[in-house]
Design an enzyme around this catalytic site. Sequence first.
Site, PDB file in Angstrom:
ATOM      1  N   LEU A   1     -16.499   3.847   9.337  1.00 11.07           N
ATOM      2  CA  LEU A   1     -16.117   5.035  10.103  1.00 11.07           C
ATOM      3  C   LEU A   1     -14.699   4.855  10.627  1.00 11.07           C
ATOM      4  O   LEU A   1     -14.477   4.221  11.673  1.00 11.07           O
ATOM      5  CB  LEU A   1     -17.086   5.249  11.284  1.00 11.07           C
ATOM      6  CG  LEU A   1     -18.585   5.258  10.948  1.00 11.07           C
ATOM      7  CD1 LEU A   1     -19.416   5.489  12.209  1.00 11.07           C
ATOM      8  CD2 LEU A   1     -18.894   6.318   9.900  1.00 11.07           C
TER       9      LEU A   1
ATOM     10  N   ASN B   1       0.885  -1.168   0.000  1.00  9.12           N
ATOM     11  CA  ASN B   1       0.000   0.000   0.000  1.00  9.12           C
ATOM     12  C   ASN B   1       0.927   1.222   0.000  1.00  9.12           C
ATOM     13  O   ASN B   1       1.482   1.595   1.027  1.00  9.12           O
ATOM     14  CB  ASN B   1      -0.885  -0.033   1.250  1.00  9.12           C
ATOM     15  CG  ASN B   1      -1.916   1.076   1.251  1.00  9.12           C
ATOM     16  OD1 ASN B   1      -1.881   1.974   0.399  1.00  9.12           O
ATOM     17  ND2 ASN B   1      -2.819   1.035   2.204  1.00  9.12           N
TER      18      ASN B   1
ATOM     19  N   HIS C   1     -13.424   3.212  -0.535  1.00  7.34           N
ATOM     20  CA  HIS C   1     -13.472   2.204   0.546  1.00  7.34           C
ATOM     21  C   HIS C   1     -14.023   0.865   0.033  1.00  7.34           C
ATOM     22  O   HIS C   1     -14.572   0.072   0.798  1.00  7.34           O
ATOM     23  CB  HIS C   1     -14.314   2.684   1.744  1.00  7.34           C
ATOM     24  CG  HIS C   1     -13.671   3.789   2.519  1.00  7.34           C
ATOM     25  ND1 HIS C   1     -14.354   4.894   2.949  1.00  7.34           N
ATOM     26  CD2 HIS C   1     -12.398   3.957   2.931  1.00  7.34           C
ATOM     27  CE1 HIS C   1     -13.542   5.705   3.594  1.00  7.34           C
ATOM     28  NE2 HIS C   1     -12.332   5.150   3.589  1.00  7.34           N
TER      29      HIS C   1
ATOM     30  N   ARG D   1      -2.886  -2.059  -3.277  1.00  8.87           N
ATOM     31  CA  ARG D   1      -4.082  -1.252  -3.104  1.00  8.87           C
ATOM     32  C   ARG D   1      -3.948  -0.040  -4.015  1.00  8.87           C
ATOM     33  O   ARG D   1      -2.983   0.716  -3.907  1.00  8.87           O
ATOM     34  CB  ARG D   1      -4.200  -0.810  -1.655  1.00  8.87           C
ATOM     35  CG  ARG D   1      -5.428   0.005  -1.447  1.00  8.87           C
ATOM     36  CD  ARG D   1      -5.610   0.397  -0.019  1.00  8.87           C
ATOM     37  NE  ARG D   1      -6.909   1.006   0.127  1.00  8.87           N
ATOM     38  CZ  ARG D   1      -7.477   1.242   1.279  1.00  8.87           C
ATOM     39  NH1 ARG D   1      -6.866   0.906   2.389  1.00  8.87           N
ATOM     40  NH2 ARG D   1      -8.656   1.800   1.338  1.00  8.87           N
TER      41      ARG D   1
ATOM     42  N   GLU E   1      -9.287  -4.863   4.871  1.00  9.09           N
ATOM     43  CA  GLU E   1      -9.078  -4.591   3.446  1.00  9.09           C
ATOM     44  C   GLU E   1      -7.938  -5.427   2.879  1.00  9.09           C
ATOM     45  O   GLU E   1      -7.975  -5.881   1.738  1.00  9.09           O
ATOM     46  CB  GLU E   1      -8.800  -3.093   3.258  1.00  9.09           C
ATOM     47  CG  GLU E   1     -10.040  -2.256   3.566  1.00  9.09           C
ATOM     48  CD  GLU E   1      -9.748  -0.853   4.043  1.00  9.09           C
ATOM     49  OE1 GLU E   1      -8.867  -0.691   4.915  1.00  9.09           O
ATOM     50  OE2 GLU E   1     -10.395   0.081   3.570  1.00  9.09           O
TER      51      GLU E   1
ATOM     52  N   ARG F   1     -10.570  15.453   6.711  1.00 10.10           N
ATOM     53  CA  ARG F   1     -11.285  15.901   5.501  1.00 10.10           C
ATOM     54  C   ARG F   1     -12.699  16.336   5.889  1.00 10.10           C
ATOM     55  O   ARG F   1     -13.298  15.744   6.775  1.00 10.10           O
ATOM     56  CB  ARG F   1     -11.365  14.763   4.479  1.00 10.10           C
ATOM     57  CG  ARG F   1     -10.052  14.478   3.787  1.00 10.10           C
ATOM     58  CD  ARG F   1     -10.128  13.197   2.956  1.00 10.10           C
ATOM     59  NE  ARG F   1      -9.615  12.046   3.674  1.00 10.10           N
ATOM     60  CZ  ARG F   1      -9.785  10.786   3.305  1.00 10.10           C
ATOM     61  NH1 ARG F   1     -10.479  10.479   2.234  1.00 10.10           N
ATOM     62  NH2 ARG F   1      -9.267   9.800   4.015  1.00 10.10           N
TER      63      ARG F   1
HETATM   64  P1  AMP Z   1      -9.048   3.379  10.749  1.00  7.01           P
HETATM   65  O1  AMP Z   1      -8.817   4.456   9.729  1.00  7.01           O
HETATM   66  O2  AMP Z   1     -10.144   2.432  10.376  1.00  7.01           O
HETATM   67  O3  AMP Z   1      -7.776   2.670  11.152  1.00  7.01           O
HETATM   68  O4  AMP Z   1      -9.582   4.123  12.062  1.00  7.01           O
HETATM   69  C1  AMP Z   1      -8.728   4.976  12.777  1.00  7.01           C
HETATM   70  C2  AMP Z   1      -9.542   5.822  13.732  1.00  7.01           C
HETATM   71  O5  AMP Z   1     -10.369   4.985  14.560  1.00  7.01           O
HETATM   72  C3  AMP Z   1      -8.678   6.593  14.721  1.00  7.01           C
HETATM   73  O6  AMP Z   1      -8.273   7.820  14.190  1.00  7.01           O
HETATM   74  C4  AMP Z   1      -9.623   6.784  15.884  1.00  7.01           C
HETATM   75  O7  AMP Z   1     -10.322   8.011  15.693  1.00  7.01           O
HETATM   76  C5  AMP Z   1     -10.617   5.668  15.772  1.00  7.01           C
HETATM   77  N1  AMP Z   1     -10.541   4.710  16.891  1.00  7.01           N
HETATM   78  C6  AMP Z   1      -9.734   3.630  17.025  1.00  7.01           C
HETATM   79  N2  AMP Z   1      -9.966   3.015  18.204  1.00  7.01           N
HETATM   80  C7  AMP Z   1     -10.950   3.723  18.826  1.00  7.01           C
HETATM   81  C8  AMP Z   1     -11.636   3.604  20.084  1.00  7.01           C
HETATM   82  N3  AMP Z   1     -11.361   2.615  20.942  1.00  7.01           N
HETATM   83  N4  AMP Z   1     -12.583   4.526  20.370  1.00  7.01           N
HETATM   84  C9  AMP Z   1     -12.859   5.535  19.509  1.00  7.01           C
HETATM   85  N5  AMP Z   1     -12.257   5.687  18.319  1.00  7.01           N
HETATM   86  C10 AMP Z   1     -11.318   4.799  17.976  1.00  7.01           C
END
Ligand code: AMP
Length: 412
Positions: free
Chosen positions: A226, A11, A198, A110, A396, A258
């Site tokens: 999210l 990636n 995504h 990716r 992913e 963003r």
């Molecule tokens: P991702 O892009 O899917 O890796 O998600 C990353 C984001 O998930 C981080 O910037 C956090 O804002 C959120 N995140 C990860 N763990 C937690 C948690 N235990 N509680 C709230 N937000 C979380």
Amino acid sequence: MRADDSILVLNCGSSSVKFAVYAADRSREVAPAGSGAGASEVAAARVRGQVAGLGGKPGAAHLEWRVAHEPAVTESLPSVRSHQDAIDHLLVALERSAGLRGTLKVAGHRIVHGGGRFERPTLLDAAAIAVLEAQVPLAPLHQPHNLAGVRALAARQPELAQIGCFDTAFHASQSPLHTTYALPIEMRERGVRRYGFHGLSYQFIADRLPSAAGPLADGRVIVAHLGNGASVCGMVERRSVRSSMGMTALDGLVMGTRPGSVDIGVALHAITALGMDADTLSHALYDRSGLLGLSGISHDVRTLLASADPQAAFAIEVFCERAAQEIAATAVALGGCDLLVFTAGIGENSPPVRARIADRLGWMGVRLDRASNESGAALISDPSASVAVRVMPTDEESVIVGACLEHLARRG
Ligand code: AMP
């Protein structure tokens, strides 16, 4: 296939090359991406890590990696500047280590934008690379780095098959009703349309829906991815109907840095009245907006939830309001909703964010069981609610590994 033959997953971003090495034997069966066959898990990666600090100050690059069951290692790479340098170094390091004893059989990348052309994982031969090069203007901040990784690997191992896996591909099933902007024809004829992103995450969820959700899997499903990037996808029969993201990955929900949907007139105003040039505006939109821009504190939901600053709470409220609005808009495209799925970093791990989004959707039949939501159960809806709500982990990378295994199986 020998037991120690491998698949390399790459990636390639602007400042890093993230990598993982997986077994190439089908010792643990994986359903091909898009087969809808449910799916067992991909075996754990043999090695994973990244070359970080690319394109920054001289001497900033370093390799962080971990061979399975061994301690993590960090190595400074003072002479590494480009993606080519990084991949050269990476291959030598992998060959030296226990991570790559056998032969590298295939590499999976990716790739953010497949344009309208690539609707499934594709062998990246010279013709495919040329088409992807022509699509750089559709994703100028990401696509050049994705392709730099492909070219760097081809320069070093020209015989190695490379498979491109596209974030847009899952959305190829969308109809013109959900992909067409109300813009003049001469703009639309040049590729200006909604694509959606995504897609690897949504493919993973779609493949696992039958085993997770039974008959609801083929109904009207809204998946809320999210994470640091965030979007919503509406599916029927596990095929994409609508994405909250558009031609670029800026549209839709509020994200870490963003803004999500913003009146396009704001961009014109920024250029004509605020004196921003394209680079400054791009930096503001991709790196300084979203939860970070709203709060002035952090892009990270964990930090914001832990903060007593009212701006942190406000940022979370705007995030949840916009997520609920996009879920509702997606329900319009599907004619309703049978199942809502939360996934990715925030969706999988934050009960308060899930609750604040669900609370705004009671009118359409979403109601959480508070205890299940708090305890991290897989099914978190109230039994009396008309919309089932689930939390599903996404992966992913395993979709890329699945595409590589499929390629090896076809090649025999
Ligand atoms: P991702 O892009 O899917 O890796 O998600 C990353 C984001 O998930 C981080 O910037 C956090 O804002 C959120 N995140 C990860 N763990 C937690 C948690 N235990 N509680 C709230 N937000 C979380």
